[in-house]
Design a protein around this motif. Structure first.
Motif, PDB file in Angstrom:
ATOM      1  N   SER A 153       0.832  -1.207   0.000  1.00 33.96           N
ATOM      2  CA  SER A 153       0.000   0.000   0.000  1.00 33.96           C
ATOM      3  C   SER A 153       0.864   1.253   0.000  1.00 33.96           C
ATOM      4  O   SER A 153       0.587   2.221  -0.734  1.00 33.96           O
ATOM      5  CB  SER A 153      -0.931  -0.012   1.215  1.00 33.96           C
ATOM      6  N   LEU A 154       1.908   1.246   0.824  1.00 30.77           N
ATOM      7  CA  LEU A 154       2.804   2.403   0.868  1.00 30.77           C
ATOM      8  C   LEU A 154       3.502   2.602  -0.470  1.00 30.77           C
ATOM      9  O   LEU A 154       3.686   3.738  -0.929  1.00 30.77           O
ATOM     10  CB  LEU A 154       3.839   2.212   1.986  1.00 30.77           C
ATOM     11  N   LEU A 320      -6.234  -9.289 -13.786  1.00 29.79           N
ATOM     12  CA  LEU A 320      -7.675  -9.167 -14.001  1.00 29.79           C
ATOM     13  C   LEU A 320      -8.416  -8.752 -12.739  1.00 29.79           C
ATOM     14  O   LEU A 320      -9.480  -8.139 -12.819  1.00 29.79           O
ATOM     15  CB  LEU A 320      -8.244 -10.493 -14.521  1.00 29.79           C
ATOM     16  N   THR A 321      -7.875  -9.095 -11.576  1.00 32.61           N
ATOM     17  CA  THR A 321      -8.502  -8.696 -10.312  1.00 32.61           C
ATOM     18  C   THR A 321      -7.887  -7.408  -9.768  1.00 32.61           C
ATOM     19  O   THR A 321      -8.602  -6.475  -9.393  1.00 32.61           O
ATOM     20  CB  THR A 321      -8.360  -9.808  -9.263  1.00 32.61           C
ATOM     21  N   SER A 322      -6.562  -7.326  -9.757  1.00 30.91           N
ATOM     22  CA  SER A 322      -5.888  -6.167  -9.161  1.00 30.91           C
ATOM     23  C   SER A 322      -6.088  -4.890  -9.963  1.00 30.91           C
ATOM     24  O   SER A 322      -5.828  -3.794  -9.468  1.00 30.91           O
ATOM     25  CB  SER A 322      -4.384  -6.442  -9.023  1.00 30.91           C
ATOM     26  N   ILE A 323      -6.575  -5.018 -11.195  1.00 24.09           N
ATOM     27  CA  ILE A 323      -6.772  -3.824 -12.023  1.00 24.09           C
ATOM     28  C   ILE A 323      -7.805  -2.889 -11.408  1.00 24.09           C
ATOM     29  O   ILE A 323      -7.848  -1.693 -11.705  1.00 24.09           O
ATOM     30  CB  ILE A 323      -7.190  -4.235 -13.454  1.00 24.09           C
ATOM     31  N   PHE A 324      -8.646  -3.422 -10.490  1.00 23.71           N
ATOM     32  CA  PHE A 324      -9.649  -2.597  -9.818  1.00 23.71           C
ATOM     33  C   PHE A 324      -9.130  -1.988  -8.510  1.00 23.71           C
ATOM     34  O   PHE A 324      -9.884  -1.301  -7.824  1.00 23.71           O
ATOM     35  CB  PHE A 324     -10.905  -3.422  -9.528  1.00 23.71           C
ATOM     36  N   ASP A 325      -7.863  -2.255  -8.167  1.00 23.46           N
ATOM     37  CA  ASP A 325      -7.308  -1.678  -6.944  1.00 23.46           C
ATOM     38  C   ASP A 325      -7.045  -0.182  -7.132  1.00 23.46           C
ATOM     39  O   ASP A 325      -6.728   0.271  -8.240  1.00 23.46           O
ATOM     40  CB  ASP A 325      -5.988  -2.374  -6.575  1.00 23.46           C
ATOM     41  N   MET A 326      -7.170   0.557  -6.038  1.00 28.80           N
ATOM     42  CA  MET A 326      -6.873   1.987  -6.084  1.00 28.80           C
ATOM     43  C   MET A 326      -5.411   2.196  -6.490  1.00 28.80           C
ATOM     44  O   MET A 326      -4.519   1.468  -6.036  1.00 28.80           O
ATOM     45  CB  MET A 326      -7.124   2.615  -4.710  1.00 28.80           C
ATOM     46  N   LEU A 347     -12.867   3.480  -8.533  1.00 30.79           N
ATOM     47  CA  LEU A 347     -14.092   4.238  -8.311  1.00 30.79           C
ATOM     48  C   LEU A 347     -15.270   3.565  -9.015  1.00 30.79           C
ATOM     49  O   LEU A 347     -16.367   3.453  -8.457  1.00 30.79           O
ATOM     50  CB  LEU A 347     -13.913   5.665  -8.824  1.00 30.79           C
ATOM     51  N   THR A 348     -15.033   3.099 -10.238  1.00 30.16           N
ATOM     52  CA  THR A 348     -16.085   2.415 -10.996  1.00 30.16           C
ATOM     53  C   THR A 348     -16.613   1.201 -10.246  1.00 30.16           C
ATOM     54  O   THR A 348     -17.829   1.006 -10.118  1.00 30.16           O
ATOM     55  CB  THR A 348     -15.539   1.982 -12.369  1.00 30.16           C
ATOM     56  N   LYS A 349     -15.709   0.380  -9.746  1.00 32.32           N
ATOM     57  CA  LYS A 349     -16.134  -0.820  -9.017  1.00 32.32           C
ATOM     58  C   LYS A 349     -16.935  -0.461  -7.776  1.00 32.32           C
ATOM     59  O   LYS A 349     -17.964  -1.080  -7.482  1.00 32.32           O
ATOM     60  CB  LYS A 349     -14.909  -1.660  -8.630  1.00 32.32           C
ATOM     61  N   ARG A 350     -16.480   0.562  -7.060  1.00 35.81           N
ATOM     62  CA  ARG A 350     -17.184   0.953  -5.839  1.00 35.81           C
ATOM     63  C   ARG A 350     -18.589   1.465  -6.160  1.00 35.81           C
ATOM     64  O   ARG A 350     -19.556   1.141  -5.456  1.00 35.81           O
ATOM     65  CB  ARG A 350     -16.377   2.040  -5.109  1.00 35.81           C
TER      66      ARG A 350
END
Length: 391
Positions: A153-154, A320-326, A347-350
């Motif tokens: 994250s950092l 394919l999954t991590s592409i939605f991570d901030m 933002l789209t996923k949320r």
């Protein structure tokens, strides 16, 4: 002294069943007869169960723990313990993970290994369970996972700040140059091209700032929806209009497939337009000149299914999954036009999830295009409610 309860004579002699050896083993051990009654167990088993040493009683069937749970904490009925299957079918089990609950409520994570015991004819007459406490190991793993995730994250935040600095600075240079040219130009010089360029760069800066604001709201959980009856075909039209200029500038083919009849649901039209705009913006950015983009809207099992596909650069399987991570971004070298901050898809996923839906990315890999599929529940339109909390 080991705890000993006479073993049924049906169980053939077996070196593992020697009481001194059982007590000396560095793991918890117990033995069940064919009826599931625990007929022998060592001191370590008693300690993990939270029981006092003593003869087994009729209530100690299949497992001596006060309660048994699956790894996720869900209760496991006594008659569904793996010992039951071992006695019934003669099957062995290796490295099964469970939680055992002691009478005081404390839970321990254990790793279980079970083998059937057979008589001279090969008939199952009992089973032995060797299990060990792995609670500290699990806690250490979870602690390490949390540290690793914090470090990731950092790292993402550091990369994000570098991206922000670059993306916000990039439009300023041409704006500054254009203003300098306009300042030095003779009176009457046509300034329209410079003004158009400045407008484009200011629009880009505005979008970046909007992304930053929305990203912070997502992180803080401060985005609220204004829910009204809306026709999703109108959402498609509005979303397409947001990126039509980019698609036409890239000479890309846009195909739109929506039903002839209204697709009504209660939703936040502005936010769903933003969802489609983000997905189409990604599609045109990662699709080559003269490429193809397709938008389709269907209704399946009371769900509105919005699909955006392209024949662009594709997405590696592992992303394919991590592409939605901030702060997650695609391969910048393969994009056209201005970059982004890695906020749009998060933002789209949320926003989709806040509508009770879900979104997935699909791709056969690099060079094979991608598909984003968004499923939204068709909520009743009889009572359209409005959420008016300020953002």
């Amino acid at each position: 002294m080991p705890t000993v309860v006479p073993i049924s004579p049906k169980i053939r002699p077996h070196p593992v069943l020697d009481e001194d050896l059982i007590e000396a083993l560095p793991v918890a051990v117990y033995v069940c007869n064919l009826d599931g009654l625990i007929v022998r167990y060592n001191r370590m088993a008693a300690e993990l169960w939270g029981r006092s040493l003593g003869p087994a009683d009729a209530n100690m069937l299949y497992c001596g723990a006060y309660r048994l749970h699956l790894p996720d904490g869900m209760p496991l009925p006594q008659d569904r313990a793996p010992m039951v299957e071992a006695l019934r079918s003669g099957k062995s089990f290796r490295n099964l993970e469970f939680q055992i609950e002691q009478p005081n409520g404390q839970r321990l994570s254990v790793l279980v290994n079970i083998d059937p015991l057979r008589d001279e004819d090969g008939t199952v007459v009992g089973a032995i369970n060797c299990f060990q406490d792995v609670t500290e190991h699990k806690l250490a793993q979870e602690h390490k996972s949390r540290i690793d995730e914090l470090n990731r994250s950092l790292q993402r935040q550091a990369e994000f700040m570098a991206t922000v600095a670059h993306e916000l600075r990039s439009p300023l240079a041409p704006v500054r140059n254009a203003l300098e040219v306009m300042r030095r130009s003779s009176p009457g010089t046509d300034a329209e091209p410079m003004q158009a360029m400045i407008e484009r760069q200011v629009d880009h800066l505005t979008r970046l700032v909007d992304d930053l604001i929305d990203g912070s709201r997502v992180t803080a959980g401060k985005i609220d929806l204004k829910m009204f009856r809306t026709d999703l075909r109108d959402i498609v039209d509005r979303g397409v209009e947001l990126v039509r200029h980019q698609i036409e500038a890239a000479n890309q083919e846009l195909m739109i497939d929506v039903p002839r009849h209204p697709v009504n649901m209660v939703a936040d039209a502005t936010r769903l337009t933003q969802v489609l705009g983000n997905l189409l913006g990604n599609a045109t950015k990662f699709t080559p000149i003269a490429g193809r983009i397709r938008v389709s809207l269907t209704v399946v099992d009371n769900f509105a299914v919005l699909s955006i596909s392209d024949n662009g650069i594709g997405i590696p399987f592992e992303r394919l999954t991590s592409i939605f991570d901030m702060f997650s971004q695609g391969e910048q070298a393969a994009t056209r036009g201005p970059g982004g901050l890695g906020i749009g898809l998060a933002l789209t996923k949320r926003l989709v999830q806040m509508h009770g839906g879900d979104i997935v990315a699909e791709s056969a890999g690099c060079g094979h295009g991608s598909v984003f599929v968004c499923r939204l529940p068709m909520r009743s339109c009889r009572e359209a409610s409005s959420s008016t909390t300020s953002e």
